[in-house]
Design an enzyme around this catalytic site. Structure first.
Site, PDB file in Angstrom:
ATOM      1  N   CYS A 242       0.833  -1.200   0.000  1.00 27.25           N
ATOM      2  CA  CYS A 242       0.000   0.000   0.000  1.00 27.25           C
ATOM      3  C   CYS A 242       0.870   1.253   0.000  1.00 27.25           C
ATOM      4  O   CYS A 242       2.049   1.224   0.317  1.00 27.25           O
ATOM      5  CB  CYS A 242      -0.948   0.018   1.191  1.00 27.25           C
ATOM      6  SG  CYS A 242      -0.186   0.340   2.790  1.00 27.25           S
ATOM      7  N   CYS A 243       0.239   2.353  -0.397  1.00 23.89           N
ATOM      8  CA  CYS A 243       0.833   3.672  -0.254  1.00 23.89           C
ATOM      9  C   CYS A 243      -0.112   4.461   0.645  1.00 23.89           C
ATOM     10  O   CYS A 243      -0.850   3.873   1.414  1.00 23.89           O
ATOM     11  CB  CYS A 243       1.064   4.332  -1.611  1.00 23.89           C
ATOM     12  SG  CYS A 243      -0.433   4.648  -2.536  1.00 23.89           S
ATOM     13  N   ALA A 244      -0.154   5.748   0.540  1.00 20.54           N
ATOM     14  CA  ALA A 244      -0.922   6.578   1.472  1.00 20.54           C
ATOM     15  C   ALA A 244      -2.410   6.270   1.471  1.00 20.54           C
ATOM     16  O   ALA A 244      -3.043   6.249   2.526  1.00 20.54           O
ATOM     17  CB  ALA A 244      -0.695   8.055   1.159  1.00 20.54           C
TER      18      ALA A 244
ATOM     19  N   ARG B  94      -3.878   3.878  -1.191  1.00 20.26           N
ATOM     20  CA  ARG B  94      -4.206   2.833  -2.162  1.00 20.26           C
ATOM     21  C   ARG B  94      -3.575   1.502  -1.820  1.00 20.26           C
ATOM     22  O   ARG B  94      -2.457   1.438  -1.338  1.00 20.26           O
ATOM     23  CB  ARG B  94      -3.715   3.235  -3.550  1.00 20.26           C
ATOM     24  CG  ARG B  94      -4.270   4.523  -4.024  1.00 20.26           C
ATOM     25  CD  ARG B  94      -3.562   4.992  -5.252  1.00 20.26           C
ATOM     26  NE  ARG B  94      -4.019   6.336  -5.590  1.00 20.26           N
ATOM     27  CZ  ARG B  94      -4.090   6.807  -6.801  1.00 20.26           C
ATOM     28  NH1 ARG B  94      -3.710   6.060  -7.811  1.00 20.26           N
ATOM     29  NH2 ARG B  94      -4.528   8.012  -7.011  1.00 20.26           N
TER      30      ARG B  94
END
Length: 186
Positions: free
Chosen positions: A129-131, A133
């Site tokens: 994951c990122c911030a 998504r």
């Protein structure tokens, strides 16, 4: 239409004899025109503000009429699935899902539903994951559900590129990822 209205606005300001810097916003106009020159040109700048308010109303009426007459798609009026707010029970019964015996955290439900929509644990090759998504690599993109099903499940949206997907979840993505990994592993 904007170019024509902007030209009319400039013409109206010049006909009133108002000169100055009007290219920026209110702060720029205030610092270059209104504050330093208010003592000598106060009346003309009040006229400029009046013309500005009149043209703001003219812009609104003109563009509203054009948007409604020609049915231009604008944010909030675009083509997309119709949404109806309802309870979780109504959603579950509509989609043939069973009610859980014990209420669980929404993120557990979201993770379980996303895993199902991604084609199950056997279809998920990698997930991170990122911030906001989930970044998912799948073995077979054909097993992944349609984008609107992800939205109905609680995701904001989906972006696809071959076997790589990004599921926009929001700020709770780290917790959803943790619970999704737990479901995949066990």
């Amino acid at each position: 239409m904007h170019a024509a209205l902007a030209a009319l606005l400039s013409m109206a300001i010049n006909l009133l004899g108002v000169v100055g810097v009007f290219s920026g916003g209110l702060i720029e106009m205030s610092s270059f025109n209104f504050v330093p020159l208010a003592a000598t040109h106060g009346g003309s700048y009040l006229a400029a503000l009046g013309v500005g308010v009149c043209f703001a109303l003219l812009y609104f009426v003109t563009f509203r009429a054009l948007i409604l007459h020609f049915d231009f798609l604008t944010p909030g009026r675009g083509v997309g699935p119709e949404f109806e707010l309802g309870s979780k029970g109504a959603f579950r019964s509509l989609h043939g899902m069973e009610q859980p015996a014990v209420p669980s955290d929404d993120r557990d439900e979201l993770a379980a539903r996303l895993l199902e929509l991604l084609g199950g644990p056997q279809n998920v090759e990698d997930v991170s994951c990122c911030a906001t998504r989930l970044r998912v690599s799948v073995a077979d993109p054909a097993l992944v559900a349609a984008d609107d099903e992800f939205v109905c499940a609680g995701a904001v949206g989906v972006m696809r590129r071959g076997q790589a997907l990004q599921v926009v979840v929001g700020l709770s993505v780290a917790t959803v990822l943790e619970r999704l990994c737990d479901l995949i592993e066990g």
